[in-house]
Design a protein around this motif. Structure first.
Motif, short mmCIF file in Angstrom:
data_model
loop_
_atom_site.label_atom_id
_atom_site.label_comp_id
_atom_site.label_asym_id
_atom_site.label_seq_id
_atom_site.Cartn_x
_atom_site.Cartn_y
_atom_site.Cartn_z
N GLN A 131 -17.22 26.27 -0.62
CA GLN A 131 -16.12 25.54 -1.23
C GLN A 131 -14.91 25.50 -0.29
OE1 GLN A 131 -16.35 23.78 -3.92
NE2 GLN A 131 -14.18 23.19 -4.10
N GLY B 73 -19.01 24.50 -4.80
CA GLY B 73 -19.48 25.41 -3.77
C GLY B 73 -20.98 25.41 -3.57
N CYS C 177 -13.65 26.26 -9.05
CA CYS C 177 -14.05 27.64 -9.32
C CYS C 177 -15.55 27.79 -9.08
CB CYS C 177 -13.72 28.01 -10.76
SG CYS C 177 -14.37 29.60 -11.26
N THR C 178 -15.91 28.78 -8.29
CA THR C 178 -17.33 29.01 -8.02
C THR C 178 -17.91 30.09 -8.91
OG1 THR C 178 -16.81 30.58 -6.27
CG2 THR C 178 -17.07 28.29 -5.62
N SER D 26 -18.27 30.42 -2.50
CA SER D 26 -16.84 30.37 -2.19
C SER D 26 -16.64 29.92 -0.75
CB SER D 26 -16.20 31.74 -2.39
OG SER D 26 -16.42 32.20 -3.70
N CYS E 127 -8.66 35.75 -6.01
CA CYS E 127 -9.43 34.51 -6.08
C CYS E 127 -9.52 33.86 -4.70
CB CYS E 127 -8.78 33.54 -7.07
SG CYS E 127 -9.61 31.94 -7.13
N PRO E 128 -10.73 33.60 -4.22
CA PRO E 128 -10.85 32.98 -2.90
C PRO E 128 -10.30 31.55 -2.89
CG PRO E 128 -13.00 33.71 -3.71
CD PRO E 128 -12.03 33.89 -4.83
N MET E 129 -10.29 30.91 -4.04
CA MET E 129 -9.84 29.53 -4.07
C MET E 129 -8.34 29.40 -4.32
SD MET E 129 -12.71 28.65 -3.32
CE MET E 129 -12.04 27.08 -2.85
N ASP F 81 -20.91 34.75 -3.38
CA ASP F 81 -19.82 34.68 -2.41
C ASP F 81 -19.98 33.47 -1.50
OD1 ASP F 81 -19.41 37.14 -3.54
OD2 ASP F 81 -20.04 38.29 -1.79
N CYS G 298 -17.17 33.31 -9.24
CA CYS G 298 -17.48 34.61 -8.63
C CYS G 298 -17.00 35.77 -9.48
CB CYS G 298 -16.87 34.71 -7.23
SG CYS G 298 -15.08 34.90 -7.18
N ASN H 32 -15.72 39.81 -3.39
CA ASN H 32 -15.97 38.54 -2.74
C ASN H 32 -15.07 38.48 -1.51
OD1 ASN H 32 -16.30 35.95 -1.91
ND2 ASN H 32 -16.00 35.02 -3.92
#
Lengths: 163, 403, 338
Positions: free
Chosen positions: C80, C316, C280-281, C77, C237-239, C74, C283, C53
């Motif tokens: 989001q 997201g 949290c999406t 994210s 983690c993107p978040m 993705d 992913c 991602n």
């Protein structure tokens, strides 16, 4: 049975005052609950509850002002959402959801407080201590068996010497 | 050369585990196939096929270890010596009472860490074993000569390493880039070479010899008529106890040769030449997400952090835990200044420590080519590409290639 | 149908760099890369091993205009991050990938066929070491129930033209696989787990669903005991964009101790789950990045489901939406009152 560890997070303005009232009115209630006073249930970070369980609490009670009565107008509305989510997540974490209780007690409801505490304590007594949290820890690595993370199992020898 | 039948491995581990802890690679449940070195107990399965995701360095440098415990107490007790060796716990070296005393009449009680027991590491590879040798160059220094680490030395002394020789390798392996590659014997006590039906055993140290000795002599000596590979693991139960190591005329198998990284000679100078080329390091670390896997999985990375972990405000423990130079907090100073503020700075240090500083200070390359950092990297970063590009880039502008 | 290289090259006219993938030496499996010139973009690939991602890099690139190749999951994210004002919609150009047929679990290929085995993972077929195999066998678990085949935000669409994702695999029931085992309260977590070991095809999530809280407690202790605290779950983690100021590592407040053991690892994950509530999406990067294979998505998926049940909200899916835990509904929320 070993003594239960029950933790209560109470808002300062309603439930803590309600508990105080129950005390001054000498209402009979079980003594296992250890109360922590917070400004508002909106201050109750769900992690406080999880950390309490993680550190060996057998039950956690959160109590605040009735909806609409929050001293800060809306703190308990946010808390209501967060704690509802938390209570639904507890089974996934491996904690029986019955060990967590979230309720409202106002400053004038001393009798209700005594009732809440009694019922909650009885319920946890019936469930017993939370098992598995400590026993479930797999053997630590060869060298760290001296009890890191297991406060009750400190086995190191005391080596204090006279001055 | 002695022969050890494959089906007698469990019996060997059984015998070893009566005297020591045994650690061996095993696939872990519910882990999507992760293999790690785990405490072996009778009946546990082994995975000698897959490569363990995390190295075996925590046999000597645990992820977390207690250095000592402490508590504040009233009364006549004074301070023990926190730096006393585990073998001679706090042998009376009274420290200045002022050092830790909080209030009048209060003193600190020191609790020594548990002494390390004997451990047998089974199923390490040549790269894992060599890494212990590399770590010894720093942590194994004897008292009075520079660095003194009694806990490491005690663990190391109690450790016996049974290495499994590699007949195959995978594309992430690159131990052949260094001196002896898969034939490396340093760090091993006993080496098992896979052959038909079992293993040829070669003792490298007296510890290894004693394992073969005990395997030959113990229990039923008359059972030596058995042919190699004559497997009946069920009947060879503990009661009769088979002879584990037998004479054998089998030929040594051919060891694997792994991928190589060329141009590593003079790497120190080459790395020095591009030290200030931050653009180079930025380009190399673009996809890095700054996790600590490469350092934690590495058999030679050994940086640690020391914390006082309090339990309430009256007692606590001093812990040593792994730390990773790829973390921002690793060099964060109290003032807020961070001398290695970006990933590029941190990765540059990682490479330099491995291939420049440590060789200069300790005489060993801080890498044994196990390839763990390549196999498990969540973003597919390959340290060999970085080395190759560093070699290219140091050759001068214009020849650095496309980066 | 246009190819990924020319799309990236076109987008490069509008941004400083584009995040995408190139093939690596590990059997041709894709790894993240970034392209700044048309010449660099020549090496871009898109195949079923492009699992990463890339949105995780966006918060680090705030000073640039960035193009990003994003699968449906993705793109959530990205949405989001926009919703949380972490990135600026105007500075991101999203190349949405549409019509995927699920991504390949490379780790599974490596485990069964050896690390670095040549892999040709196309959108609709899979070749391992030159031989075609049934790609359904190697699909990532999270792709099986995919609800995000169409990117939420996108400026350009890349048509991958894979097979339809629905009906790829019916999740088998516990009974169908192990008839009559009656997994449940009577079994210990360990027994349930060893039953799982006998049949790899059965998703762990099914076993987990059948455990009672005590068994789960034991299950998590066992899982967390192998945590090495590398923080790959957080970094991938993107978040989790707090990165270097994360409360997992602060000493004041002291949520987690310095030790590396199951208890501390558990606290770390409880922190992550809590801080990703409604964010949290799904992913799955935390679980994919975990080098010791701790099944973290069991918790994340559970929480995402609870939030959807309670608030009808999926993180997201709408950059303009109000996060459910940053608001309340005086009447609606009272139905759960005790």
């Amino acid at each position: 049975m070993a003594e239960l560890k029950l933790i209560g997070f109470l808002c300062n303005w309603c439930s803590y005052a309600g508990a105080d009232m129950a005390g001054t009115a000498r209402m009979k209630q079980p003594g296992e609950l250890r109360i922590i006073r917070l400004p508002c249930t909106g201050r109750v970070n769900p992690l406080l509850i999880l950390k309490a369980f993680q550190q060996g609490a057998d039950g956690v009670l959160v109590s605040g002002c009735h909806p609409g009565d929050c001293h800060y107008n809306e703190g308990n509305y946010y808390a209501r959402r967060r704690l509802e989510l938390l209570s639904r997540m507890l089974p996934a974490f491996g904690i029986e959801p019955e060990r967590f209780h979230f309720t409202w007690v106002s400053a004038s409801e001393g009798a209700r407080w005594a009732d809440v505490v009694t019922q909650f304590t009885r319920k946890i007594e019936a469930m017993g201590k939370m098992s598995g949290a400590e026993q479930g820890t797999p053997p630590a690595k060869a060298s760290c068996e001296a009890g890191v993370g297991a406060p009750d199992e400190q086995t190191g020898s005391e080596d204090a010497v006279p001055a | 050369m002695k022969f050890l039948a494959g089906e007698n491995i469990a019996e060997l581990l059984e015998r070893l585990s009566s005297r020591s802890e045994v650690w061996a690679p095993r696939e872990l449940r519910g882990s999507g196939g992760t293999v790690m070195f785990e405490r072996w107990r009778s009946g546990d399965p082994l995975d000698l096929e897959h490569f363990a995701s995390i190295s075996a360095k925590d046999m000597v440098l645990p992820r977390t270890e207690k250095l000592f415990g402490f508590s504040y107490a009233f009364g006549g007790a004074a301070v023990g010596n926190p730096f006393g060796t585990p073998a001679e716990p706090a042998a009376g070296t009274p420290a200045e009472p002022a050092a830790g005393a909080r209030t009048a009449g209060e003193s600190i009680r020191i609790t020594a860490a548990e002494p390390a027991g004997n451990v047998v590491l089974f199923g390490a590879r040549a790269c894992d074993a060599k890494a212990l040798d590399v770590l010894d160059a720093l942590f194994g220094q004897t008292e009075g000569k520079g660095y003194n680490d009694p806990q490491y030395r005690a663990r190391r002394a109690g450790l016996t390493v049974i290495t499994l020789a590699c007949l195959t390798s995978d594309p992430a392996c690159f131990c052949s880039s260094f001196e002896n590659g898969t034939a490396e014997k340093a760090g091993s006590d006993l080496i098992l070479y896979p052959v038909d039906g079992g293993f040829l055993a070669e003792a490298v140290t007296p510890k290894g010899e004693s394992i073969i000795e005990s395997g030959v002599n113990s229990r039923d000596k008359d059972d030596s008529a058995r042919e190699p590979g004559d497997g009946d693991p069920e009947t060879g139960e503990a009661a009769s106890g088979p002879t584990l190591f037998e004479e054998s005329g089998l030929e040594m198998p051919v060891l694997a040769v792994t991928a190589m990284v060329e141009g590593l000679e003079g790497l120190r100078q080459k790395l020095a030449a591009i030290f200030d080329d931050l653009e180079f390091w930025q380009a190399e670390t673009e996809k890095c997400i700054s996790c600590g896997y490469c350092t934690y999985a590495c058999p030679t990375c050994h940086c640690f952090n020391i914390h006082d972990e309090m339990r309430g405000d009256r007692e606590g423990e001093r812990l040593r835990s792994w730390d990773a130079c790829m973390f921002h907090l690793y060099t964060q100073e109290t003032s807020g200044h961070n001398p290695r503020p970006t990933l590029a700075h941190r990765y540059r240090n990682r490479i330099n420590h491995k291939f420049s500083y440590y060789p200069e200070n300790q005489g060993e390359i801080l890498c044994t080519g196990c390839g763990r950092c390549i196999r498990g990297c969540p973003v597919g970063l390959d340290i060999r590409d970085v080395l190759r590009q560093a070699v290219e880039a140091s050759a001068g502008p214009g020849e650095g290639g496309d980066r | 149908m246009s190819d990924i290289v020319s799309i990236i090259q076109r987008v490069l006219g509008e941004v400083d760099l584009v995040l995408g993938w190139t093939a690596t030496g590990a059997g041709g499996v894709a790894a993240p890369d970034r392209f700044q010139t048309a010449a660099e973009a020549e090496r871009a690939v898109f195949n079923a091993t492009c699992v990463h991602n890339l949105a995780v890099h966006l918060p680090r690139l705030k000073d640039k205009t960035v193009g990003i190749v994003a699968k449906g999951c993705d793109s959530r994210s990205v949405a989001q991050l926009i919703q949380e004002r972490e990135i600026d919609r105007d500075r991101v150009k999203v190349i949405g990938v549409h019509g995927l047929g699920g991504m390949i679990d490379v780790r599974k290929i490596w485990r069964l066929h050896g690390y670095g085995v040549p892999v040709d993972a196309r959108i609709d077929s899979l070749f391992i070491d030159g031989r075609e195999v049934d790609r359904k066998e190697y699909l990532r678990q999270k792709c099986l129930g995919c609800r995000d085949t169409v990117p939420v935000v996108h400026d350009k669409l890349f048509e991958a033209q894979g097979p339809p994702i629905t009906g790829i695999a019916e999740a088998a029931t516990v009974e169908a696989i192990l008839p009559g085992t009656g997994l449940g309260a009577s079994l210990t977590a360990a027994e349930a787990m060893s039953a799982a070991g006998e049949d790899e095809s059965r998703p762990l999530s099914e076993l987990f669903a059948n455990m009672n809280p005590t068994e789960r407690r034991l299950f998590w202790r066992e899982q967390y005991s192998r945590c090495i605290r590398c923080y790959a779950c957080r970094e991938a983690c993107p978040m989790c964009f707090c990165r270097d100021v994360c409360i997992m590592q602060t000493t004041d407040p002291h949520w987690t101790g310095a030790g590396v053991d199951a208890g501390e690892a558990e606290m770390m994950q409880l922190i992550r789950v809590n801080h990703l509530a409604g964010r949290c999406t799904g992913c799955g990067e935390c679980e994919r990045a975990c080098p010791v294979g701790i099944p973290l998505m069991l918790l994340m998926n559970e929480q995402n489901q609870v939030i959807e049940d309670l608030f009808g909200y999926r993180a997201g899916t709408d950059p303009e939406a109000r996060p459910p835990l940053l608001t309340f509904d005086i009447k609606g929320d009272s139905r759960s009152e005790k």
